[in-house]
Design a protein around this motif. Sequence first.
Motif, PDB file in Angstrom:
ATOM      1  N   VAL A 146       0.837  -1.204   0.000  1.00 19.01           N
ATOM      2  CA  VAL A 146       0.000   0.000   0.000  1.00 19.01           C
ATOM      3  C   VAL A 146       0.868   1.249   0.000  1.00 19.01           C
ATOM      4  CG1 VAL A 146      -1.854   1.252   1.155  1.00 19.01           C
ATOM      5  CG2 VAL A 146      -1.717  -1.232   1.393  1.00 19.01           C
ATOM      6  N   GLY A 147       0.615   2.124  -0.948  1.00 20.71           N
ATOM      7  CA  GLY A 147       1.237   3.451  -0.899  1.00 20.71           C
ATOM      8  C   GLY A 147       2.694   3.473  -1.327  1.00 20.71           C
ATOM      9  N   GLY A 148       3.162   2.458  -2.032  1.00 27.30           N
ATOM     10  CA  GLY A 148       4.550   2.454  -2.490  1.00 27.30           C
ATOM     11  C   GLY A 148       5.495   2.701  -1.327  1.00 27.30           C
ATOM     12  N   GLY A 149       6.276   3.768  -1.414  1.00 27.17           N
ATOM     13  CA  GLY A 149       7.271   4.043  -0.385  1.00 27.17           C
ATOM     14  C   GLY A 149       6.732   4.742   0.853  1.00 27.17           C
ATOM     15  N   ILE A 150       5.469   5.137   0.847  1.00 28.10           N
ATOM     16  CA  ILE A 150       4.913   5.833   2.018  1.00 28.10           C
ATOM     17  C   ILE A 150       4.747   4.838   3.157  1.00 28.10           C
ATOM     18  CG2 ILE A 150       2.995   7.187   2.907  1.00 28.10           C
ATOM     19  CD1 ILE A 150       2.260   7.848  -0.003  1.00 28.10           C
ATOM     20  N   PRO A 151       5.366   5.109   4.316  1.00 28.03           N
ATOM     21  CA  PRO A 151       5.216   4.165   5.424  1.00 28.03           C
ATOM     22  C   PRO A 151       3.810   4.300   6.002  1.00 28.03           C
ATOM     23  CG  PRO A 151       7.040   5.721   5.781  1.00 28.03           C
ATOM     24  CD  PRO A 151       6.196   6.256   4.675  1.00 28.03           C
ATOM     25  N   ILE A 152       2.978   3.285   5.820  1.00 24.54           N
ATOM     26  CA  ILE A 152       1.627   3.393   6.363  1.00 24.54           C
ATOM     27  C   ILE A 152       1.158   2.097   7.005  1.00 24.54           C
ATOM     28  CG2 ILE A 152       0.607   3.013   4.053  1.00 24.54           C
ATOM     29  CD1 ILE A 152      -0.875   5.130   6.929  1.00 24.54           C
ATOM     30  N   VAL A 153       1.522   0.960   6.426  1.00 23.37           N
ATOM     31  CA  VAL A 153       1.057  -0.311   6.976  1.00 23.37           C
ATOM     32  C   VAL A 153       1.625  -0.518   8.381  1.00 23.37           C
ATOM     33  CG1 VAL A 153       1.221  -2.826   6.710  1.00 23.37           C
ATOM     34  CG2 VAL A 153       0.707  -1.391   4.723  1.00 23.37           C
ATOM     35  N   GLN A 154       2.937  -0.400   8.501  1.00 24.42           N
ATOM     36  CA  GLN A 154       3.574  -0.609   9.807  1.00 24.42           C
ATOM     37  C   GLN A 154       3.206   0.503  10.784  1.00 24.42           C
ATOM     38  OE1 GLN A 154       5.122  -3.308  10.644  1.00 24.42           O
ATOM     39  NE2 GLN A 154       6.596  -4.016   9.121  1.00 24.42           N
ATOM     40  N   VAL A 155       3.025   1.709  10.267  1.00 24.98           N
ATOM     41  CA  VAL A 155       2.651   2.838  11.126  1.00 24.98           C
ATOM     42  C   VAL A 155       1.285   2.592  11.758  1.00 24.98           C
ATOM     43  CG1 VAL A 155       1.899   5.243  10.979  1.00 24.98           C
ATOM     44  CG2 VAL A 155       4.122   4.581  10.037  1.00 24.98           C
ATOM     45  N   LEU A 156       0.367   2.021  10.990  1.00 26.05           N
ATOM     46  CA  LEU A 156      -0.950   1.695  11.549  1.00 26.05           C
ATOM     47  C   LEU A 156      -0.846   0.571  12.578  1.00 26.05           C
ATOM     48  CD1 LEU A 156      -3.189   1.799   8.349  1.00 26.05           C
ATOM     49  CD2 LEU A 156      -2.970   3.543  10.127  1.00 26.05           C
ATOM     50  N   LYS A 157       0.081  -0.377  12.353  1.00 23.79           N
ATOM     51  CA  LYS A 157       0.239  -1.483  13.296  1.00 23.79           C
ATOM     52  C   LYS A 157       0.924  -1.043  14.577  1.00 23.79           C
ATOM     53  CE  LYS A 157       1.015  -5.253   9.994  1.00 23.79           C
ATOM     54  NZ  LYS A 157       2.095  -6.172   9.565  1.00 23.79           N
ATOM     55  N   HIS A 158       1.766  -0.018  14.488  1.00 22.39           N
ATOM     56  CA  HIS A 158       2.601   0.333  15.626  1.00 22.39           C
ATOM     57  C   HIS A 158       2.281   1.720  16.172  1.00 22.39           C
ATOM     58  CE1 HIS A 158       5.323  -3.192  15.248  1.00 22.39           C
ATOM     59  NE2 HIS A 158       4.888  -3.138  14.005  1.00 22.39           N
ATOM     60  N   GLN A 159       2.845   2.769  15.559  1.00 22.23           N
ATOM     61  CA  GLN A 159       2.795   4.098  16.175  1.00 22.23           C
ATOM     62  C   GLN A 159       1.380   4.630  16.362  1.00 22.23           C
ATOM     63  OE1 GLN A 159       5.096   4.058  13.138  1.00 22.23           O
ATOM     64  NE2 GLN A 159       6.356   2.943  14.590  1.00 22.23           N
ATOM     65  N   LEU A 160       0.459   4.267  15.468  1.00 24.72           N
ATOM     66  CA  LEU A 160      -0.900   4.804  15.573  1.00 24.72           C
ATOM     67  C   LEU A 160      -1.871   3.791  16.174  1.00 24.72           C
ATOM     68  CD1 LEU A 160      -1.054   6.673  12.147  1.00 24.72           C
ATOM     69  CD2 LEU A 160      -0.626   7.641  14.411  1.00 24.72           C
ATOM     70  N   ALA A 161      -1.346   2.657  16.619  1.00 27.71           N
ATOM     71  CA  ALA A 161      -2.223   1.550  17.009  1.00 27.71           C
ATOM     72  C   ALA A 161      -3.056   1.853  18.250  1.00 27.71           C
ATOM     73  CB  ALA A 161      -1.398   0.281  17.219  1.00 27.71           C
ATOM     74  N   GLY A 162      -2.673   2.853  19.021  1.00 30.44           N
ATOM     75  CA  GLY A 162      -3.448   3.180  20.213  1.00 30.44           C
ATOM     76  C   GLY A 162      -4.721   3.960  19.931  1.00 30.44           C
ATOM     77  N   ASN A 163      -4.861   4.461  18.709  1.00 27.82           N
ATOM     78  CA  ASN A 163      -6.020   5.281  18.370  1.00 27.82           C
ATOM     79  C   ASN A 163      -7.217   4.454  17.923  1.00 27.82           C
ATOM     80  OD1 ASN A 163      -5.214   8.401  18.041  1.00 27.82           O
ATOM     81  ND2 ASN A 163      -3.445   7.123  17.515  1.00 27.82           N
TER      82      ASN A 163
END
Lengths: 444, 444
Positions: A146-163
Motif C-alpha cells: 500500500v502506498g509504495g514508499g509511504i510508510p503506512i502499513v507498519q505505522v498503523l500497526k505500531h505508532q498509531l495503534a493506540g487510536n
Amino acid sequence: MANLLNPERSSSALNRLPQLRIGLLGFGTVGEGTYRMLEDNLASIRRKTGADLSVVRIGIRDEKKSRRAPRELFTADNMGIVIDPSIDLVVEAIGGIDPALSLVEAALDHGKSVVTANKEMMAKHGARLLEKARAKQIDLHFEAAVGGGIPIVQVLKHQLAGNDVPMMMGILNGTSNYILTAMSQEGRPFDEVLAEAQLKGYAEADPTNDVEGFDTMYKISILASIVYGGPVPLESVHREGITGVDAIDFEYADVLGYTIKLLGVAEELADGSVRVRVHPAFVPKAHSLASVNDVFNAVWFHGDFVGDLMFSGRGAGGDPTASAVVGDVIDVARNFAAKGTGSALPFDPPRAAAGMDDLVSRIYVRLDVLDKPNTLGRISTAFGDHNVGLAAMEMRTTDANHGEIAFLTHPVREAQFVAALEAVEQLDVVYGVGNWIRAIEVTK
Amino acid sequence: MANLLNPERSSSALNRLPQLRIGLLGFGTVGEGTYRMLEDNLASIRRKTGADLSVVRIGIRDEKKSRRAPRELFTADNMGIVIDPSIDLVVEAIGGIDPALSLVEAALDHGKSVVTANKEMMAKHGARLLEKARAKQIDLHFEAAVGGGIPIVQVLKHQLAGNDVPMMMGILNGTSNYILTAMSQEGRPFDEVLAEAQLKGYAEADPTNDVEGFDTMYKISILASIVYGGPVPLESVHREGITGVDAIDFEYADVLGYTIKLLGVAEELADGSVRVRVHPAFVPKAHSLASVNDVFNAVWFHGDFVGDLMFSGRGAGGDPTASAVVGDVIDVARNFAAKGTGSALPFDPPRAAAGMDDLVSRIYVRLDVLDKPNTLGRISTAFGDHNVGLAAMEMRTTDANHGEIAFLTHPVREAQFVAALEAVEQLDVVYGVGNWIRAIEVTK
C-alpha cells in the motif's frame, strides 16, 4: 559508509554478525529495485540491523534474459527457492495471485519469513496467510503493498495503534490520480488523458485494475483490516472507478470549491460496523488531499487522540516500492538477529459491513434538462419533496433546447438521495442524469 | 471493542495475557493524555499487543492536587516508582532535564524499559541513555519527542531505514509556526502576534525555547542522530530563531514567490559529514512545506530510493503526543509479550560536523539604503565584484531620503555571500542590513 571506508573494522564486525540469506522472487521494477537498494546501501543496512544480509537466489520466469545482477543468482525454479532450507527470508515481488500465492504459502509452510509487495494477494488471502505466519511465529510483512514508499502499513500497526479510528482515506492509485489531475488542470477528456498516460507508461495497456478502482479497493481493504482488526471481505466493499467522470464535472467542481479525486475510504460506525468504499469524490479545495496531484499518493488519517495526520509521497515505481520492501527486510533482519518471534497480530472475525444506503454526505449531481423556465422549479420541488436539501446550483445552456443543471446537496442519507433522483429522472423536463458524485468534508 | 461486548471471551482471553505494569512519571497534559488513552482504548490495545497493560503508579510533584485518575495511583515518590521491582515499564512525561534524567537513568539501571516524550533529554543525553538500554537489552523509545503525534522517529528507524538520506527537514515547533503563519497571513509584527499567542496559550510566558529555535534544534538533532547513526552534538548545530523576522520580510517573500518558515534541516555531504541547522527560511510556495500552517508540524524527507515524502499533523498538545507515547508503549508491550530483547541500535561516533561556510543556497537580503539614482548600481556592482549573482530585486521608497532594496541571490556559497555583504555594508549609500534569510529549493 564507515564500514566500507574501514575494511579492517568491517571484516571483524561482519565475522560476528548473524547471516540472513534472502531469496528474491521476481525481478521486475520492484524486485530489481529491491536488489539494487540492498546492494547500494548494504553497509548502513548491516549497521542498522546487526545482521549480514545477502540475496542468495533470484527466482524469475525466463532464466535466459540478461539482468542487472550476477547470472549465477538467477533460477527459474521459484519453488526451489522457497523450500531451500538455507534461505531464511523470501521476498515476493511477482505480484498477482498465480504463482505468487502458492509460493508464499509454501515459504510460510517451510518456516521462512516473508516480505511481500503484493496488494491483491494480501487483500484476497491476507487473513489466511497472516494466521499461518502467526501460528509459525514468523514474520509476514507487506508495507510495500500500500502506498509504495509511504510508510503506512507498519505505522498503523505500531505508532498509531493506540487510536480508535473513526475515518481514514487515501489517494492510493497513482494512475488514476495522474489522469484526474490532468483532466482537472487541462480540461481534457478521460479517454485522451488515458491514452497519453498509456504512452508515458503511467497506465497499462489494460487499465481496468487502476481506473475501475480495483487497485484502490485492495489497498484500502488492507489498511482497514489493520485498523479494524479483522479481514475485510472484498465483496463488502463498494467500488466505483473514474471512467464516468466527465471533463465538465471538473468545471462544476471548481466553481463549487472542490476538486475530484478517486478515494478509498474506511470508516467505523457507532454500532461497530465498518464501511469501506472506493469512488470518485468531490474533495474540498481546503482539504489536504486536494493538493495531492499527479502520480503522488497520500493517506489521510483521523485518530481519536492523534487528530488529523497526512502522509504523502510516491505511491508506485520500482525505487519507492523497494524502499518499503527493504524497510520490512530490515525489520525481519533485526528480529532475526535478536532471535525474536514473529510479530503477526491475531485477527478478529470480520466486522459487520455497513452498506452505502446509510452513508450521509453532500452529493454533486449533474442533470441534462429541457431548457425551459419552469425546469429548475420542478426539479428543486421534486428534490424538496424527498427531503433532499440543495446547497448550491450551477446551470448552463448546452444547445437550443438542452440545458445542464448541477446541484450540490446538503448532507443527505444516500438511500434518500437515490429515491429522490429516481423521482427527478421521471420528470418530463429531465433528459437524464449526467453523473453524481459524493463529497467529503473538511474535518476540524 | 469486541472484547468489551463479549465479556466471556474477554475474561478468558485476559487470563492468558501477560501483565505489563506501567509506572507513569508526570501528569501534565502529556501524562494525563497518556493515562486517558490507555484507559479509553484499553480493549483494542490489549488485542493489538497480546498483553494486559495497566498504569499502576503515577508520579507527581504535589500529591494533594485533585487529578483525573484514582487517588491511590498517585505518589510524590517518583524514585520509588522507577526502582519498584513490580513495575515493568516507566513512561516519562515530566520533560526537561531535572529530575527526568536521573529518574530515567535509574529506571534503565533497574532493567525497566522506558518510553519518553522528552526531546531536551534525548537531544542532550540520548546517546548515553540508548547505550545503557542496549547494554541491558531493554527498550528505550522516544517517538513523542519529535513531531507530537506524527510518526517519524520509529519510521526513520524502521520503514525508511534502508534509504541513504541526502536531506531531511521539518517544521518542528508549533508555536513558531503559529506566529509566522499569523505574520504572513495578517501582515502583523512579531511582538504583537507573540503576545496574542501567549494569551491563547500557544506560547509560554518565557518563549525563548520556542522562538529562539532551541526546541527545533533538539528535535532535528534527534532525527539526524537516527538517520546518520550517531549522536549530534548540539554545539555543532547552527541555530537562529524567528525574532529577527520582520513583517516586511513576508511582503518581499510573497512577491518573490516564497513564504517564511522556521526549519530544522539535516543534510549529509559528499564527504560523509553532516550539517544540522535551524533558521528561518524562504520556502518556495510550490514546496509541500509552504502550506503547513498554524500549529501544524511537518517532516519532509528525501531518501535516495523512496524519493520525497512528507508527514504532517499536530506537533504538540496532550492528546496527539499521548498517541505517540501509547504507540511506543504498544511496541514495548508486544516485545514484552513476545519475550523479545530491546531494539536499541548501536550508535557510531558522531559524524564530522559541516559548518555553514560551505552551504550553497539562494539568499534573500534586505538593505536600508540612501534613495539615490546610483544606489542600485553601486550595490549590484559590489555583489557582482564578489561573484554573488542577483536573481531578483524589489525596491521601495520608505521616506524622503531612505529606500529599501530586497535581493534574492542565485545559489551562492555562504562565506562568499557574507564577504560580499560586508563590502556592501561599507558603501556610503547603504545605511544597514535589514535582514537576510536563506532559501530552500523545490527538489524534483
